[in-house]
Design a protein around this motif. Structure first.
Motif: not given
Length: 123
Positions: A117-123
């Motif tokens: 499962t993809q986890v994307t953390v934006s700054s």
């Protein structure tokens, strides 16, 4: 055997996510379970594992004390709670099961894998 991971998504830095992995087709309570993550083009890295007796192992370098693994033998699920997420946590996260019953840290010790499962953390 099937492992189905869920709970990924897009989150802002500092946020939290809980990943879940539902297992079927195996005697779940006898397996060691692990969470790994992988960035495209890089090796799959261990994050956390939980043994059949509940013993836990973490990669503190990757997790920095922010991750907590747990399992529910009745529901046949293993979860990874992630807090204080950082952009460097962006990756595809995988759950895995090992018939050794132990929380192994090397991917080769796990026979069964979820699709991730993809986890994307934006700054």
């Amino acid at each position: 055997v099937q492992l189905q991971a869920s709970g990924g998504g897009l989150v802002q830095a500092g946020g939290s996510l809980t990943l879940s992995c539902a297992a079927s087709g195996l005697r779940f309570e006898f397996y060691g379970l692990g969470w790994f993550r992988q960035v495209a083009g890089k090796e799959r890295k261990f994050l956390a594992g939980i043994g059949r007796n509940g013993g836990k192992t973490y990669d503190e370098v990757a997790g920095k004390g922010r991750f907590t693994i747990s399992k529910d033998d009745v529901k046949k699920t293993v979860s990874l709670q992630m807090n204080s997420l950082e952009p460097d946590d962006t990756a595809r996260y995988y759950c895995a099961a090992s018939s050794s019953g132990l929380e192994r840290v090397v991917p080769e010790s796990y026979e069964h894998w979820g699709q991730g499962t993809q986890v994307t953390v934006s700054s």
